[in-house]
Structure formats: C-alpha cells, structure tokens
Design a protein around this motif. Structure first.
Motif, PDB file in Angstrom:
ATOM      1  N   UNK A 196       0.800  -1.225   0.000  1.00  0.00           N
ATOM      2  CA  UNK A 196       0.000   0.000   0.000  1.00  0.00           C
ATOM      3  C   UNK A 196       0.829   1.269   0.000  1.00  0.00           C
ATOM      4  N   UNK A 197       2.146   1.121  -0.040  1.00  0.00           N
ATOM      5  CA  UNK A 197       3.016   2.298  -0.101  1.00  0.00           C
ATOM      6  C   UNK A 197       3.593   2.358  -1.518  1.00  0.00           C
ATOM      7  N   UNK A 198       3.101   3.308  -2.316  1.00  0.00           N
ATOM      8  CA  UNK A 198       3.489   3.300  -3.733  1.00  0.00           C
ATOM      9  C   UNK A 198       4.973   3.583  -3.957  1.00  0.00           C
ATOM     10  N   UNK A 199       5.670   4.083  -2.938  1.00  0.00           N
ATOM     11  CA  UNK A 199       7.083   4.399  -3.175  1.00  0.00           C
ATOM     12  C   UNK A 199       8.016   3.277  -2.711  1.00  0.00           C
ATOM     13  N   UNK A 200       7.475   2.252  -2.061  1.00  0.00           N
ATOM     14  CA  UNK A 200       8.326   1.171  -1.535  1.00  0.00           C
ATOM     15  C   UNK A 200       8.841   0.292  -2.676  1.00  0.00           C
ATOM     16  N   UNK A 201      10.114   0.131  -2.756  1.00  0.00           N
ATOM     17  CA  UNK A 201      10.718  -0.733  -3.778  1.00  0.00           C
ATOM     18  C   UNK A 201      11.879  -1.489  -3.162  1.00  0.00           C
ATOM     19  N   UNK A 202      12.115  -2.708  -3.649  1.00  0.00           N
ATOM     20  CA  UNK A 202      13.353  -3.394  -3.300  1.00  0.00           C
ATOM     21  C   UNK A 202      14.201  -3.454  -4.568  1.00  0.00           C
ATOM     22  N   UNK A 203      15.408  -2.925  -4.496  1.00  0.00           N
ATOM     23  CA  UNK A 203      16.321  -2.985  -5.640  1.00  0.00           C
ATOM     24  C   UNK A 203      17.296  -4.123  -5.403  1.00  0.00           C
ATOM     25  N   UNK A 204      17.321  -5.094  -6.328  1.00  0.00           N
ATOM     26  CA  UNK A 204      18.281  -6.186  -6.156  1.00  0.00           C
ATOM     27  C   UNK A 204      19.658  -5.755  -6.657  1.00  0.00           C
ATOM     28  N   UNK A 205      20.645  -6.668  -6.572  1.00  0.00           N
ATOM     29  CA  UNK A 205      22.027  -6.268  -6.881  1.00  0.00           C
ATOM     30  C   UNK A 205      22.215  -5.939  -8.358  1.00  0.00           C
ATOM     31  N   UNK A 206      21.250  -6.390  -9.192  1.00  0.00           N
ATOM     32  CA  UNK A 206      21.333  -6.037 -10.614  1.00  0.00           C
ATOM     33  C   UNK A 206      20.653  -4.702 -10.893  1.00  0.00           C
ATOM     34  N   UNK A 207      20.082  -4.129  -9.838  1.00  0.00           N
ATOM     35  CA  UNK A 207      19.405  -2.841 -10.003  1.00  0.00           C
ATOM     36  C   UNK A 207      17.956  -2.990 -10.440  1.00  0.00           C
ATOM     37  N   UNK A 208      17.464  -4.233 -10.480  1.00  0.00           N
ATOM     38  CA  UNK A 208      16.067  -4.449 -10.866  1.00  0.00           C
ATOM     39  C   UNK A 208      15.187  -4.110  -9.659  1.00  0.00           C
ATOM     40  N   UNK A 209      14.095  -3.359  -9.902  1.00  0.00           N
ATOM     41  CA  UNK A 209      13.241  -3.014  -8.772  1.00  0.00           C
ATOM     42  C   UNK A 209      12.034  -3.940  -8.661  1.00  0.00           C
ATOM     43  N   UNK A 210      11.657  -4.195  -7.423  1.00  0.00           N
ATOM     44  CA  UNK A 210      10.531  -5.092  -7.141  1.00  0.00           C
ATOM     45  C   UNK A 210       9.555  -4.383  -6.210  1.00  0.00           C
ATOM     46  N   UNK A 211       8.276  -4.442  -6.558  1.00  0.00           N
ATOM     47  CA  UNK A 211       7.259  -3.832  -5.695  1.00  0.00           C
ATOM     48  C   UNK A 211       6.907  -4.821  -4.574  1.00  0.00           C
ATOM     49  N   UNK A 212       6.309  -4.313  -3.479  1.00  0.00           N
ATOM     50  CA  UNK A 212       5.909  -5.239  -2.408  1.00  0.00           C
ATOM     51  C   UNK A 212       4.901  -6.276  -2.904  1.00  0.00           C
ATOM     52  N   UNK A 213       4.062  -5.883  -3.881  1.00  0.00           N
ATOM     53  CA  UNK A 213       3.077  -6.831  -4.419  1.00  0.00           C
ATOM     54  C   UNK A 213       3.787  -7.978  -5.137  1.00  0.00           C
ATOM     55  N   UNK A 214       4.834  -7.644  -5.902  1.00  0.00           N
ATOM     56  CA  UNK A 214       5.548  -8.699  -6.632  1.00  0.00           C
ATOM     57  C   UNK A 214       6.247  -9.651  -5.657  1.00  0.00           C
ATOM     58  N   UNK A 215       6.861  -9.090  -4.624  1.00  0.00           N
ATOM     59  CA  UNK A 215       7.560  -9.938  -3.656  1.00  0.00           C
ATOM     60  C   UNK A 215       6.556 -10.810  -2.897  1.00  0.00           C
ATOM     61  N   UNK A 216       5.430 -10.208  -2.518  1.00  0.00           N
ATOM     62  CA  UNK A 216       4.400 -10.990  -1.823  1.00  0.00           C
ATOM     63  C   UNK A 216       3.849 -12.073  -2.743  1.00  0.00           C
ATOM     64  N   UNK A 217       3.768 -11.760  -4.049  1.00  0.00           N
ATOM     65  CA  UNK A 217       3.285 -12.746  -5.016  1.00  0.00           C
ATOM     66  C   UNK A 217       4.221 -13.956  -5.055  1.00  0.00           C
ATOM     67  N   UNK A 218       5.528 -13.701  -4.961  1.00  0.00           N
ATOM     68  CA  UNK A 218       6.482 -14.816  -4.986  1.00  0.00           C
ATOM     69  C   UNK A 218       6.305 -15.690  -3.744  1.00  0.00           C
ATOM     70  N   UNK A 219       6.067 -15.043  -2.611  1.00  0.00           N
ATOM     71  CA  UNK A 219       5.851 -15.796  -1.369  1.00  0.00           C
ATOM     72  C   UNK A 219       4.563 -16.624  -1.492  1.00  0.00           C
ATOM     73  N   UNK A 220       3.525 -15.995  -2.031  1.00  0.00           N
ATOM     74  CA  UNK A 220       2.256 -16.712  -2.199  1.00  0.00           C
ATOM     75  C   UNK A 220       2.413 -17.890  -3.155  1.00  0.00           C
TER      76      UNK A 220
END
Ligand SMILES: Nc1ncnc2c1ncn2[C@@H]1O[C@H](COP(=O)(O)OP(=O)(O)OP(=O)(O)O)[C@@H](O)[C@H]1O
Ligand SMILES: [Mg+2]
Length: 506
Positions: free
Chosen positions: A74-98
């Motif tokens: 729910x925070x539109x600015x939250x991103x995780x940048x991996x070591x390759x510089x690819x950004x991931x939204x919390x929804x995408x990360x939660x989707x992987x967990x799901x």
C-alpha cells in the motif's frame, strides 16, 4: 473440485492450512516445515528462492534478499532494488511468497491450488488490502476472501475449544500489531472493537536491539557499524536470534563482526532488552486500553485472552497482559498457527457456500467483523468556509456497511465535483489519508446547493466503494472508479502476472 486453502501471509513467516476430515491442519512446505520465512532471494531474473534457504542467505547476500515486504504494502514508493538494479514492488515480492506457499500446499495435497483465503492485519486499510489482492493475482491465485488475522485466530480457538464468551485477541507478529475484542456464541463470531498499528512488531524489537548493540560496540572502542550494510545485515540476524534466546534466558552474548575479519562479543541481559524496548511495549498497552475504552468495556468483561503472533513469546508481553488484566492468557493456542487455521476454516465455509456442498467442518461459522479506521470524504464547512474531513463510516462499524450522506454543490451550474475518499479518524484533512481523489463531471444546469447523495460502502474484504446520486435529476452518476493512487492498477497487475509466469519460484 480443487482445494481452497487458507494462507497467513505474514511479515516474517507465512503459513498454509486446510480443513481435512473435519479439522483444520497446517500444510507443511516442501522442506517439511510448518512456517515458511517470508523472505525472497532474487538470484536471477527467472529463478527466485523463497523461504528458509532464502532466509539463510540473508547475511551473505543481503543485496538480493528481500524481507519485510508486507511493511511496504500500500506504499506506492516502496521498492526493493536487487544487486542487478532491478526493482521489485511489495506486491511482486508478496506474489512470490504466495506462489511458494500455495505451490507447496498443492504438492502436499496432490492438487493444484488456485483458490485461497488470505489473512490481513485487522488494522490494514484499503490500500494494503487491495495490494494483498493484487499480489495474489500476480501469483495467479484467486482470492476467495480476505479475513482479519485476529478474527481468524479467534475462530480457530473458538471452533476447537467451543468456548463462548468475550475474547480479546492480542496479536503481536513480526511486523504488525492488532487488538481485537470479539463476542463468541457457538459458531457466531462478532467483532466488537479493533485497533492496531501496522508498523509495530518483532521487527521493531530487533531494530531496537540492533541499535543498542551498535552503540555498545562504539562505546567499547569498536567502529561505527551503523553505516556499513555488509556488517549490519548479519548483525540484524544475530539480534533476532538473541531476542528469541532472551525469551528463555536471562542473558546472552551477541557475536558482532566489526570488519577486517575481527569480531567483538556483546553481552545483553533480558532486563537491558526490556528496558530499551519499553516504548514499543508501551504502544501495545496504549492501543489495548483504547480498544477496551472504545468498546465501553473493562477487563472484568473479558472472558478469554488469546495471545497470537510469535512476538507474544517475549515474557514481557505475558507480564504486561497479566498486569493489565489481572489474569493469565489462555494457553491452548499456538501463536504461529492459529491465524492460518482460522483462514482454513473460512476457506472450507466459502467452498461450501459456492458449491452448496456441506462444509468439511460440521459447523457453519458466522463472522461479523468491523472497520478498523474511519472512512469519509472532504467537505466544505459553510459556517467557516473551510474544508473538513466528514467521517461517513466511523471505526468499528459492522461490515459490510453502507452509508448515505448528502453533500451540496457550492455554485450555480457547477460542472465539476472534486470527490475524494479519506481514511482516518480525524476531522482535520491534514491527519487523514486520501485513498482517492477524482474530478467528476456534473450535468449542466444544476442549481446552487444542488444535493448530491454520496453512497459509501465497505465490502466484506474491507475494501471501499463510492457512488454518487444526483438528486436534482434523479440520476446515478455511477460508481466512482477507485483509481487507488497507492496501488498498482489493473493494467500493471496484469502485466506483472504475465511476467511472473516466467519466473520459477522454489
Ligand atoms: N521465542 C521468541 N521470542 C521472541 N520473539 C519471537 C520468538 N519466536 C518468534 N518471535 C518473533 O515473532 C515474530 C514472528 O511472528 P509471526 O510469525 O507471528 O509474525 P508474522 O505473521 O510473520 O507477522 P505479522 O503477523 O506481523 O505480519 C518475529 O519477529 C520473531 O522474531
Ligand atoms: Mg501474523
């Protein structure tokens, strides 16, 4: 028919459960564990690792290890940048967990899982709930229903123990805190009050301990490691372990890498830990008091206290509850599993409602939940000519809810209406969150102070809807499309769902 399961999508651990032969059971993951760490290791673009193996890599590969994504929902600015510089939204990360949790549950059941009931903290607002639904869609899953975590825990306890009365659920997990009061009568679960803090959990206790250790290292003549992510990541792991040890031991030593292959040993006692985290515990106390107060109740009216969430294993939590209530909490509840078991019970009920088939569980549970935060709209106060937040659905309103209120245009032939939906309990617009703001065209020729009926509703998943009715012309102006600015939007979700299909989740 494919199984519908319950998933507790936690900040630190996720759990799957299913009702089998009339009882809710936890479904172990592919590694044979009941809890799956909500940690994602982004090794490469097409292969990610979720769970214990990912968590074990946190210290070595902190740059590719995404944790606590639920905090960013729910925070539109939250991103995780991996070591390759690819950004991931919390929804995408939660989707992987799901994907991992539902995939492993499917392996255990021998059938693909697509329908799920997912739990969310009671204090999650509309953006966080929508983000959770979006995450499921990205994972290719269909959310049959969202259910509040404390309600799920109460259902699991109530169904197993068959105890009627008033429950207080104190849920302190890895990332969030919720308190909920429910009245339980046989299979009827009625929430009477709820409050919480979506940014308060075990994670914050780890952080407090980590900061304390960093200070002690500096005081003992060591380097300032607060600026060094390579040292901080392993330290945070060790602090979490030390915190757990301090739940049973009076003291423990924390080995701290200080660079150049050197290490220092820092001793922490339970008393130290409790003193540095007292403000955090104090917040749980204030919120618990407020829930009782708002419900017009005292501890004498609470029959059972359920402790849920791994962080309630800290002895100071139990002590706090005993001090506040003068009573011991119930013991017949597993703080890690209760939420998922409750979700499984609801999944079983939903299947029976959809198919007309009798539920596996020989009882039909009825849940009446409430809103955790006020919902309203900005309006003009004619007397002061100032904007204020008009709360239409106050907190602790039974859901689903539907409220109508008429507001008026301010000039003759007004052609546009700026509508918004706010979330929060304050009359001052400064202190509420705007869920949406949208300019709506109005028909020509409306008189001055033309009445516009606002119909706001709140569905059983806790999501908000708004319709506007033009009373002058007797016409519906339609449901205001919630283009939730805090969320991804249809198009992006679909794009991510397609992209996610190419990713192998193990
Ligand atoms: N013995 C213990 N002592 C102290 N803390 C513990 C203990 N065991 C687990 N925890 C803490 O409990 C938290 C995990 O609890 P839980 O699995 O209930 O949370 P979650 O469901 O992931 O989070 P949330 O419900 O907030 O989204 C972690 O912060 C962990 O460190
Ligand atoms: Mg939890």
């Amino acid at each position: 028919m494919a199984p519908t399961i319950g998933i507790d999508l936690g900040t630190t651990y996720s759990v799957a459960a299913f009702v089998r032969a009339g009882r809710p059971v936890i479904l172990p993951n592919a590694e044979g564990h009941t809890l799956t760490p909500s940690v994602v290791l982004l090794q490469d673009e097409t292969e990610v690792l979720v769970g214990t193996d990912a968590k074990n890599s946190a210290a070595e590969a902190p740059d590719d290890c995404a944790q606590f994504a639920k905090r960013g929902m729910g925070d539109p600015s939250w991103r995780f940048f991996d070591s390759r510089g690819v950004q991931h939204t919390p929804e995408q990360l939660s989707a992987m967990i799901l994907r991992k949790v539902a995939g492993d549950a499917g392996l255990e059941l021998g059938e693909t899982v697509t329908d799920v009931v997912i739990t969310v903290p009671a204090y999650f607002g509309d953006p966080q709930r929508q983000a959770t639904k979006d995450a499921a869609r990205i994972a290719g899953l269909n959310v049959v229903r969202l259910i509040n975590e404390p309600t799920a825990a109460a259902i699991a306890y109530g169904v197993e123990h068959g105890e009627n009365g008033t429950y207080l659920v104190f849920d302190l997990g890895g990332g969030t805190f919720d308190v909920t009061i429910l009245r339980v009568a046989d299979t009827d679960f009625q929430v009477v009050g709820t409050d919480g803090d979506r940014n308060l959990g075990g994670y914050d206790f780890d952080n407090a301990l980590c900061e304390h250790v960093v200070r002690l290292v500096a005081e003992a003549g060591g380097p300032d490691i607060s600026e060094d992510p390579a040292l901080l990541a392993p330290l945070r792991e060790k602090c979490e372990l030390a915190k757990r040890k301090l739940s049973t031991l009076g003291q423990t030593k924390i080995p701290v890498g200080v660079g150049g292959g050197r290490a220092m040993s820092i001793e922490v006692t339970r008393a130290d830990f409790e003193s540095i985290t007292r403000p955090l515990l104090g917040r749980t106390e204030l919120i618990t008091d407020a829930v009782l107060d708002d419900a017009g109740m005292t501890w004498a009216q609470i029959d059972r206290i359920l402790l849920v969430g791994g962080s309630t294993r800290m002895p100071m939590v139990r002590e706090l509850i005993e001090r506040m209530s003068g009573r011991a909490p119930e013991i017949g509840i597993n703080p890690d599993e209760a939420v998922a078991l409750g979700a499984a019970i609801l999944a079983d009920q939903e299947v029976s409602t959809m198919t007309g088939k009798l539920p596996e569980l020989d009882k039909v549970v009825s849940i009446k939940d409430v809103t955790s935060q006020g919902l309203g709209t900005s309006a003009l106060d004619n007397a002061t000519n100032r904007m204020y937040n008009a709360i239409m659905i106050p907190p602790n309103t039974k859901i689903p809810a539907r409220v109508e209120e008429t507001f008026y245009t301010v000039v003759p032939n007004q052609r546009r209406l700026l509508v918004d939906i706010t979330e929060g309990n304050d009359e001052d617009p400064e202190f509420v969150t705007k869920l949406l703001e949208r300019e709506l065209p109005l028909p020509a020729g409306l008189p001055d102070r033309a009445p516009l009926r606002h119909i706001m509703s709140f569905d059983i998943d806790g999501l908000v809807h708004l319709e506007i009715f033009d009373e002058t012309n007797g016409k519906h102006l339609g449901e205001v499309e919630l283009d939730r600015p805090s969320n991804l939007g249809e198009h992006k979700v679909e794009e991510m769902r397609v992209a996610m299909r190419r990713v192998e989740v193990g």
